[in-house]
Design a protein around this motif. Structure first.
Motif, PDB file in Angstrom:
ATOM      1  N   GLU A  87      10.120   4.283   6.714  1.00 17.84           N
ATOM      2  CA  GLU A  87       8.755   3.856   7.015  1.00 17.84           C
ATOM      3  C   GLU A  87       8.716   2.994   8.271  1.00 17.84           C
ATOM      4  O   GLU A  87       7.882   3.192   9.163  1.00 17.84           O
ATOM      5  CB  GLU A  87       8.200   3.091   5.815  1.00 17.84           C
ATOM      6  CG  GLU A  87       6.818   2.507   6.006  1.00 17.84           C
ATOM      7  CD  GLU A  87       6.399   1.650   4.831  1.00 17.84           C
ATOM      8  OE1 GLU A  87       6.199   0.436   5.020  1.00 17.84           O
ATOM      9  OE2 GLU A  87       6.289   2.211   3.716  1.00 17.84           O
ATOM     10  N   LYS A  88       9.636   2.028   8.350  1.00 16.91           N
ATOM     11  CA  LYS A  88       9.649   1.107   9.496  1.00 16.91           C
ATOM     12  C   LYS A  88      10.024   1.832  10.784  1.00 16.91           C
ATOM     13  O   LYS A  88       9.364   1.644  11.825  1.00 16.91           O
ATOM     14  CB  LYS A  88      10.654  -0.012   9.212  1.00 16.91           C
ATOM     15  CG  LYS A  88      10.669  -1.108  10.277  1.00 16.91           C
ATOM     16  CD  LYS A  88       9.361  -1.872  10.277  1.00 16.91           C
ATOM     17  CE  LYS A  88       9.413  -3.050  11.240  1.00 16.91           C
ATOM     18  NZ  LYS A  88       8.142  -3.818  11.248  1.00 16.91           N
ATOM     19  N   GLN A  96       8.705   4.171  16.094  1.00 18.35           N
ATOM     20  CA  GLN A  96       8.821   5.310  17.010  1.00 18.35           C
ATOM     21  C   GLN A  96       7.454   5.880  17.352  1.00 18.35           C
ATOM     22  O   GLN A  96       7.220   6.310  18.495  1.00 18.35           O
ATOM     23  CB  GLN A  96       9.712   6.384  16.389  1.00 18.35           C
ATOM     24  CG  GLN A  96      11.177   5.993  16.301  1.00 18.35           C
ATOM     25  CD  GLN A  96      12.026   7.032  15.604  1.00 18.35           C
ATOM     26  OE1 GLN A  96      11.504   7.970  14.982  1.00 18.35           O
ATOM     27  NE2 GLN A  96      13.337   6.897  15.681  1.00 18.35           N
ATOM     28  N   ALA A  97       6.544   5.886  16.378  1.00 19.75           N
ATOM     29  CA  ALA A  97       5.198   6.396  16.637  1.00 19.75           C
ATOM     30  C   ALA A  97       4.454   5.517  17.642  1.00 19.75           C
ATOM     31  O   ALA A  97       3.657   6.017  18.454  1.00 19.75           O
ATOM     32  CB  ALA A  97       4.412   6.480  15.330  1.00 19.75           C
ATOM     33  N   LYS A  98       4.720   4.222  17.607  1.00 19.25           N
ATOM     34  CA  LYS A  98       4.085   3.301  18.552  1.00 19.25           C
ATOM     35  C   LYS A  98       4.764   3.321  19.916  1.00 19.25           C
ATOM     36  O   LYS A  98       4.230   2.774  20.888  1.00 19.25           O
ATOM     37  CB  LYS A  98       4.136   1.876  18.008  1.00 19.25           C
ATOM     38  CG  LYS A  98       3.218   1.625  16.830  1.00 19.25           C
ATOM     39  CD  LYS A  98       3.367   0.194  16.325  1.00 19.25           C
ATOM     40  CE  LYS A  98       3.049  -0.804  17.417  1.00 19.25           C
ATOM     41  NZ  LYS A  98       3.202  -2.205  16.961  1.00 19.25           N
ATOM     42  N   GLY A  99       5.942   3.915  19.974  1.00 19.57           N
ATOM     43  CA  GLY A  99       6.672   3.958  21.231  1.00 19.57           C
ATOM     44  C   GLY A  99       7.513   2.731  21.493  1.00 19.57           C
ATOM     45  O   GLY A  99       8.054   2.556  22.597  1.00 19.57           O
ATOM     46  N   ASP A 100       7.631   1.848  20.482  1.00 15.57           N
ATOM     47  CA  ASP A 100       8.433   0.635  20.656  1.00 15.57           C
ATOM     48  C   ASP A 100       9.929   0.912  20.565  1.00 15.57           C
ATOM     49  O   ASP A 100      10.741   0.124  21.066  1.00 15.57           O
ATOM     50  CB  ASP A 100       8.048  -0.408  19.601  1.00 15.57           C
ATOM     51  CG  ASP A 100       6.622  -0.899  19.779  1.00 15.57           C
ATOM     52  OD1 ASP A 100       6.099  -0.779  20.912  1.00 15.57           O
ATOM     53  OD2 ASP A 100       6.037  -1.401  18.804  1.00 15.57           O
ATOM     54  N   VAL A 101      10.295   1.993  19.902  1.00 17.34           N
ATOM     55  CA  VAL A 101      11.708   2.335  19.711  1.00 17.34           C
ATOM     56  C   VAL A 101      11.904   3.795  20.086  1.00 17.34           C
ATOM     57  O   VAL A 101      11.142   4.672  19.653  1.00 17.34           O
ATOM     58  CB  VAL A 101      12.151   2.107  18.247  1.00 17.34           C
ATOM     59  CG1 VAL A 101      13.567   2.611  18.025  1.00 17.34           C
ATOM     60  CG2 VAL A 101      12.060   0.626  17.896  1.00 17.34           C
ATOM     61  N   PHE A 121       0.812  -1.212   0.000  1.00 15.34           N
ATOM     62  CA  PHE A 121       0.000   0.000   0.000  1.00 15.34           C
ATOM     63  C   PHE A 121       0.844   1.259   0.000  1.00 15.34           C
ATOM     64  O   PHE A 121       0.350   2.345  -0.267  1.00 15.34           O
ATOM     65  CB  PHE A 121      -0.911   0.017   1.242  1.00 15.34           C
ATOM     66  CG  PHE A 121      -0.146   0.109   2.525  1.00 15.34           C
ATOM     67  CD1 PHE A 121       0.141   1.338   3.096  1.00 15.34           C
ATOM     68  CD2 PHE A 121       0.309  -1.037   3.162  1.00 15.34           C
ATOM     69  CE1 PHE A 121       0.863   1.427   4.283  1.00 15.34           C
ATOM     70  CE2 PHE A 121       1.031  -0.957   4.347  1.00 15.34           C
ATOM     71  CZ  PHE A 121       1.317   0.280   4.896  1.00 15.34           C
ATOM     72  N   SER A 122       2.131   1.132   0.288  1.00 15.22           N
ATOM     73  CA  SER A 122       2.978   2.304   0.516  1.00 15.22           C
ATOM     74  C   SER A 122       3.838   2.617  -0.702  1.00 15.22           C
ATOM     75  O   SER A 122       3.969   1.821  -1.631  1.00 15.22           O
ATOM     76  CB  SER A 122       3.890   2.064   1.724  1.00 15.22           C
ATOM     77  OG  SER A 122       4.780   0.989   1.451  1.00 15.22           O
ATOM     78  N   LEU A 123       4.453   3.806  -0.670  1.00 15.11           N
ATOM     79  CA  LEU A 123       5.406   4.187  -1.712  1.00 15.11           C
ATOM     80  C   LEU A 123       6.566   3.203  -1.766  1.00 15.11           C
ATOM     81  O   LEU A 123       7.046   2.854  -2.845  1.00 15.11           O
ATOM     82  CB  LEU A 123       5.923   5.600  -1.438  1.00 15.11           C
ATOM     83  CG  LEU A 123       7.007   6.133  -2.383  1.00 15.11           C
ATOM     84  CD1 LEU A 123       6.474   6.256  -3.803  1.00 15.11           C
ATOM     85  CD2 LEU A 123       7.537   7.479  -1.882  1.00 15.11           C
TER      86      LEU A 123
END
Length: 244
Positions: free
Chosen positions: A180-181, A186-191, A117-119
């Motif tokens: 992207e990854k 980072q947005a999820k707070g996992d990293v 779905f992504s670029l």
């Protein structure tokens, strides 16, 4: 060694190998040491293996091996046919890794559509498709050298351009995948943004950018003039091949 390479070219080839080694170490470190970032905790071991294989195959198998295939023309001693044979084989291995690397994404738990779905995914499909077409043309040209010699001379500049363009596109595609990854994690707070994994991924991106520049520069650098003698220079006309 000095008789085979000029000092600047030798330095470029050495720097390309060191850059490729650095990239390989970084992608293996990310894929093996931080493998939990590639897939949710509740997923199966098989899904984790496929997820980890994707960056390894696309970076080491596709980008690094195809880059080495480009450099073959500059460092491998021997006849022109030997160089072309090794170049074709290495590109074949890179293409196989690229196809298998994309194939691993078809086994995601969310299905095929969810993984394209992504670029990044669109560029990846275009890149591997162009690479496959390039390899097929090169394969047919290699086994039919005599019959289409004049056509090969006309097509060669485009073949070189598309080869370097596809290699550059592969690197850009990998960069979009890393961005992207990492942004998703980072947005999820996992990293953490200043964490070790973020540094590894950013270093991998910088390494790929540096590697691509060195490989392309080595590919387009002029050869040593003293190796180009009038007795061995081939001049092509529209109708036949003449030796001066």
């Amino acid at each position: 060694m000095a008789k085979i390479f000029s000092a600047p070219l030798f330095s470029l080839l050495l720097f390309a190998r060191l850059s490729a080694l650095t990239v390989a170490v970084l992608v293996l470190t990310w894929a093996l040491h931080f493998k939990i970032s590639f897939i949710p905790h509740h997923s199966s071991q098989e899904d984790l293996i496929y997820a980890v294989l994707h960056p390894v195959l696309m970076v080491i198998g596709f980008i690094l091996i195809s880059g080495e295939a480009i450099l073959v023309h500059r460092w491998l001693p021997g006849s022109r046919n030997l160089k072309k044979s090794v170049h074709l084989c290495l590109q074949g291995v890179a293409l196989s890794c690229g196809i298998f690397g994309i194939w691993t994404k078809f086994h995601g738990q969310d299905g095929i559509v969810a993984n394209f779905f992504s670029l990044h995914s669109w560029m990846g499909l275009i890149c591997v498709s162009l690479f496959g077409a390039q390899w097929l043309i090169g394969f047919l040209s290699f086994w039919h050298r005599g019959e289409i010699r004049t056509i090969r001379v006309r097509v060669l500049p485009w073949h070189v351009f598309l080869g370097l363009y596809t290699y550059g596109l592969a690197v850009v595609t990998a960069e979009t995948g890393l961005l992207e990854k990492l942004t998703f994690l980072q947005a999820k707070g996992d990293v953490l943004k200043r964490g070790t994994e973020s540094m590894v991924v950013n270093g991998l991106g910088l390494g790929l950018a540096l590697l691509s520049g060195v490989v392309i520069l080595a590919a387009v650098s002029p050869k040593r003039a003293k190796h180009q003698t009038p007795q061995t220079k081939i001049i092509y006309s529209n109708n036949k091949c003449l030796t001066s």
